[in-house]
Design a protein around this motif. Sequence first.
Motif, PDB file in Angstrom:
ATOM      1  N   LYS A 198       0.855  -1.174   0.000  1.00 17.01           N
ATOM      2  CA  LYS A 198       0.000   0.000   0.000  1.00 17.01           C
ATOM      3  C   LYS A 198       0.899   1.235   0.000  1.00 17.01           C
ATOM      4  CE  LYS A 198      -3.736  -2.149   2.671  1.00 17.01           C
ATOM      5  NZ  LYS A 198      -4.479  -2.097   3.969  1.00 17.01           N
ATOM      6  N   MET A 199       0.382   2.330  -0.509  1.00 19.72           N
ATOM      7  CA  MET A 199       1.228   3.517  -0.639  1.00 19.72           C
ATOM      8  C   MET A 199       0.409   4.795  -0.477  1.00 19.72           C
ATOM      9  SD  MET A 199       3.768   4.537  -3.812  1.00 19.72           S
ATOM     10  CE  MET A 199       2.476   4.305  -5.062  1.00 19.72           C
ATOM     11  N   ILE A 200       0.990   5.740   0.244  1.00 23.84           N
ATOM     12  CA  ILE A 200       0.449   7.099   0.303  1.00 23.84           C
ATOM     13  C   ILE A 200       1.515   8.028  -0.257  1.00 23.84           C
ATOM     14  CG2 ILE A 200      -0.432   8.960   1.765  1.00 23.84           C
ATOM     15  CD1 ILE A 200      -1.228   6.843   3.814  1.00 23.84           C
ATOM     16  N   LEU A 202      12.819   1.075  -2.913  1.00 29.03           N
ATOM     17  CA  LEU A 202      11.690   0.358  -2.320  1.00 29.03           C
ATOM     18  C   LEU A 202      11.989  -1.130  -2.244  1.00 29.03           C
ATOM     19  CD1 LEU A 202       8.885   0.020  -1.216  1.00 29.03           C
ATOM     20  CD2 LEU A 202       7.970   0.240  -3.539  1.00 29.03           C
ATOM     21  N   VAL A 203      12.580  -1.675  -3.299  1.00 32.03           N
ATOM     22  CA  VAL A 203      12.943  -3.091  -3.303  1.00 32.03           C
ATOM     23  C   VAL A 203      13.876  -3.397  -2.142  1.00 32.03           C
ATOM     24  CG1 VAL A 203      14.095  -4.934  -4.588  1.00 32.03           C
ATOM     25  CG2 VAL A 203      12.622  -3.304  -5.797  1.00 32.03           C
ATOM     26  N   GLU A 204      14.886  -2.566  -1.951  1.00 30.58           N
ATOM     27  CA  GLU A 204      15.842  -2.794  -0.867  1.00 30.58           C
ATOM     28  C   GLU A 204      15.173  -2.680   0.498  1.00 30.58           C
ATOM     29  OE1 GLU A 204      18.915  -3.894  -1.282  1.00 30.58           O
ATOM     30  OE2 GLU A 204      18.402  -3.962  -3.414  1.00 30.58           O
ATOM     31  N   SER A 205      14.203  -1.774   0.617  1.00 30.43           N
ATOM     32  CA  SER A 205      13.515  -1.590   1.889  1.00 30.43           C
ATOM     33  C   SER A 205      12.640  -2.792   2.233  1.00 30.43           C
ATOM     34  CB  SER A 205      12.657  -0.328   1.850  1.00 30.43           C
ATOM     35  OG  SER A 205      13.454   0.829   1.717  1.00 30.43           O
ATOM     36  N   VAL A 206      11.896  -3.296   1.256  1.00 27.47           N
ATOM     37  CA  VAL A 206      10.980  -4.400   1.566  1.00 27.47           C
ATOM     38  C   VAL A 206      11.723  -5.706   1.805  1.00 27.47           C
ATOM     39  CG1 VAL A 206       9.082  -3.323   0.305  1.00 27.47           C
ATOM     40  CG2 VAL A 206      10.549  -4.956  -0.876  1.00 27.47           C
ATOM     41  N   LYS A 207      12.912  -5.831   1.256  1.00 33.42           N
ATOM     42  CA  LYS A 207      13.709  -7.039   1.505  1.00 33.42           C
ATOM     43  C   LYS A 207      14.006  -7.206   2.999  1.00 33.42           C
ATOM     44  CE  LYS A 207      16.136  -7.743  -2.898  1.00 33.42           C
ATOM     45  NZ  LYS A 207      17.458  -7.704  -3.587  1.00 33.42           N
ATOM     46  N   LYS A 208      14.068  -6.077   3.715  1.00 36.69           N
ATOM     47  CA  LYS A 208      14.407  -6.111   5.139  1.00 36.69           C
ATOM     48  C   LYS A 208      13.150  -6.064   6.014  1.00 36.69           C
ATOM     49  CE  LYS A 208      18.356  -3.204   3.868  1.00 36.69           C
ATOM     50  NZ  LYS A 208      18.962  -1.856   4.022  1.00 36.69           N
ATOM     51  N   SER A 209      11.977  -6.125   5.395  1.00 38.02           N
ATOM     52  CA  SER A 209      10.738  -5.900   6.133  1.00 38.02           C
ATOM     53  C   SER A 209       9.911  -7.164   6.282  1.00 38.02           C
ATOM     54  CB  SER A 209       9.903  -4.824   5.423  1.00 38.02           C
ATOM     55  OG  SER A 209      10.649  -3.643   5.247  1.00 38.02           O
ATOM     56  N   SER A 210       8.948  -7.074   7.182  1.00 37.15           N
ATOM     57  CA  SER A 210       7.977  -8.144   7.398  1.00 37.15           C
ATOM     58  C   SER A 210       6.602  -7.651   6.981  1.00 37.15           C
ATOM     59  CB  SER A 210       7.955  -8.559   8.868  1.00 37.15           C
ATOM     60  OG  SER A 210       9.224  -9.004   9.294  1.00 37.15           O
ATOM     61  N   GLN A 211       5.701  -8.580   6.748  1.00 35.73           N
ATOM     62  CA  GLN A 211       4.358  -8.219   6.320  1.00 35.73           C
ATOM     63  C   GLN A 211       3.707  -7.282   7.337  1.00 35.73           C
ATOM     64  OE1 GLN A 211       1.589 -11.494   5.938  1.00 35.73           O
ATOM     65  NE2 GLN A 211       0.550 -10.496   4.253  1.00 35.73           N
ATOM     66  N   GLY A 212       3.147  -6.176   6.826  1.00 41.61           N
ATOM     67  CA  GLY A 212       2.477  -5.202   7.691  1.00 41.61           C
ATOM     68  C   GLY A 212       3.363  -4.081   8.172  1.00 41.61           C
ATOM     69  N   ASP A 213       4.660  -4.154   7.908  1.00 46.31           N
ATOM     70  CA  ASP A 213       5.571  -3.089   8.346  1.00 46.31           C
ATOM     71  C   ASP A 213       5.279  -1.780   7.601  1.00 46.31           C
ATOM     72  OD1 ASP A 213       6.844  -4.738  10.082  1.00 46.31           O
ATOM     73  OD2 ASP A 213       8.709  -4.918   8.947  1.00 46.31           O
ATOM     74  N   ILE A 214       5.370  -0.672   8.325  1.00 45.71           N
ATOM     75  CA  ILE A 214       5.269   0.662   7.725  1.00 45.71           C
ATOM     76  C   ILE A 214       6.696   1.149   7.489  1.00 45.71           C
ATOM     77  CG2 ILE A 214       4.399   3.004   7.955  1.00 45.71           C
ATOM     78  CD1 ILE A 214       2.205   0.940   7.867  1.00 45.71           C
ATOM     79  N   LEU A 215       7.022   1.463   6.247  1.00 38.75           N
ATOM     80  CA  LEU A 215       8.378   1.873   5.898  1.00 38.75           C
ATOM     81  C   LEU A 215       8.517   3.393   5.949  1.00 38.75           C
ATOM     82  CD1 LEU A 215       8.930  -0.430   2.795  1.00 38.75           C
ATOM     83  CD2 LEU A 215       9.122  -0.992   5.219  1.00 38.75           C
ATOM     84  N   LYS A 216       9.696   3.837   6.317  1.00 41.49           N
ATOM     85  CA  LYS A 216       9.963   5.274   6.327  1.00 41.49           C
ATOM     86  C   LYS A 216       9.809   5.841   4.920  1.00 41.49           C
ATOM     87  CE  LYS A 216      13.070   5.414  10.317  1.00 41.49           C
ATOM     88  NZ  LYS A 216      14.426   5.773  10.812  1.00 41.49           N
ATOM     89  N   PRO A 217       9.412   7.102   4.799  1.00 40.63           N
ATOM     90  CA  PRO A 217       9.194   7.710   3.475  1.00 40.63           C
ATOM     91  C   PRO A 217      10.404   7.572   2.557  1.00 40.63           C
ATOM     92  CG  PRO A 217       8.336   9.128   5.185  1.00 40.63           C
ATOM     93  CD  PRO A 217       9.072   8.022   5.890  1.00 40.63           C
ATOM     94  N   ASP A 258       3.248  -5.518   2.076  1.00 39.36           N
ATOM     95  CA  ASP A 258       2.310  -6.631   2.202  1.00 39.36           C
ATOM     96  C   ASP A 258       3.003  -7.975   1.990  1.00 39.36           C
ATOM     97  OD1 ASP A 258       0.007  -8.175   2.405  1.00 39.36           O
ATOM     98  OD2 ASP A 258      -0.478  -7.936   0.297  1.00 39.36           O
ATOM     99  N   GLN A 259       3.508  -8.193   0.785  1.00 42.46           N
ATOM    100  CA  GLN A 259       4.024  -9.531   0.486  1.00 42.46           C
ATOM    101  C   GLN A 259       5.072  -9.496  -0.621  1.00 42.46           C
ATOM    102  OE1 GLN A 259       0.972 -12.252  -0.821  1.00 42.46           O
ATOM    103  NE2 GLN A 259       2.109 -14.055  -0.194  1.00 42.46           N
ATOM    104  N   TRP A 260       6.044 -10.382  -0.496  1.00 40.99           N
ATOM    105  CA  TRP A 260       7.052 -10.608  -1.526  1.00 40.99           C
ATOM    106  C   TRP A 260       6.873 -12.035  -2.029  1.00 40.99           C
ATOM    107  CZ3 TRP A 260      11.665  -7.574  -2.779  1.00 40.99           C
ATOM    108  CH2 TRP A 260      12.521  -8.210  -3.680  1.00 40.99           C
ATOM    109  N   GLN A 261       6.606 -12.169  -3.315  1.00 34.95           N
ATOM    110  CA  GLN A 261       6.415 -13.495  -3.899  1.00 34.95           C
ATOM    111  C   GLN A 261       7.577 -13.804  -4.836  1.00 34.95           C
ATOM    112  OE1 GLN A 261       2.542 -13.978  -5.719  1.00 34.95           O
ATOM    113  NE2 GLN A 261       1.563 -12.680  -4.192  1.00 34.95           N
ATOM    114  N   SER A 262       8.350 -14.819  -4.513  1.00 35.95           N
ATOM    115  CA  SER A 262       9.453 -15.214  -5.387  1.00 35.95           C
ATOM    116  C   SER A 262       8.900 -15.718  -6.713  1.00 35.95           C
ATOM    117  CB  SER A 262      10.282 -16.309  -4.722  1.00 35.95           C
ATOM    118  OG  SER A 262      10.899 -15.823  -3.556  1.00 35.95           O
TER     119      SER A 262
END
Length: 233
Positions: A111-113, A166-181, A194-198
């Motif tokens: 999701k994105m704002i 964004l790719v680098e940020s989500v690699k370090k994240s878990s589902q539901g995490d809010i990432l810094k701007p 939300d999800q990373w699907q290989s």
Amino acid sequence: MPHEWITSSRSQYLTTFINPLGAILKDSGALESVLSYWIVDEIIFEYNVKHSNFKFLTDKKSDPFDQSQSNEDQKYSRLDTILLWSKDKWYHRVETLYLENKDKLDLISFKMIRVKSKEFAYEIYHRLKADEASFEELSLRYGQGPEKRIGGKCKIQTSESIPKILVESVKKSSQGDILKPIPYGKQFAVIEFDQWQSAQLDEKTESILLQSEFESWSKSIINYILNHILILN
């Protein structure tokens, strides 16, 4: 090779009908779009002749002259035929293409704002972290992209099609995490991962690979036409 596909009859068509309008089309920014549309028309005709299948022209569902048919139906008929043509041409390379591009084909949902100000993006981020409001509420109220109307939810995308940061940020994240701007084009985005699907070599991935091959091939044809067929002043 482009020169093999540009037969004498195709070359004659381009010089007779497109070349006289080439300068105007170029100045208006429409030339490449016109050539792309023409290429697709040629491919559809070529495929139907080869397979003796004139469904696109005779089937009521995909008849371009049927006024009851929506533009959306026509678009999908054209895309389906292009995919079938691409399968004929490149399907034998799909596995190789998959192995070469596997890292770029992973699917990411989020999701994105999006907002213009970095400072405001951080304000939204902190409000989300403090549970002051839901992502959907803040998206609808402050979001500046079309996704705001559906709670900020973005369509699932390949990792190649979104910013590397964004790719680098989500690699370090878990589902539901809010990432810094993060910078997102000319805006700043707050992301809920939300999800990373290989990537898997399934029908959807095959279609993505074949579409990518067609787009690269089509660009090479357009470049050949611009450099060797059309005379633009």
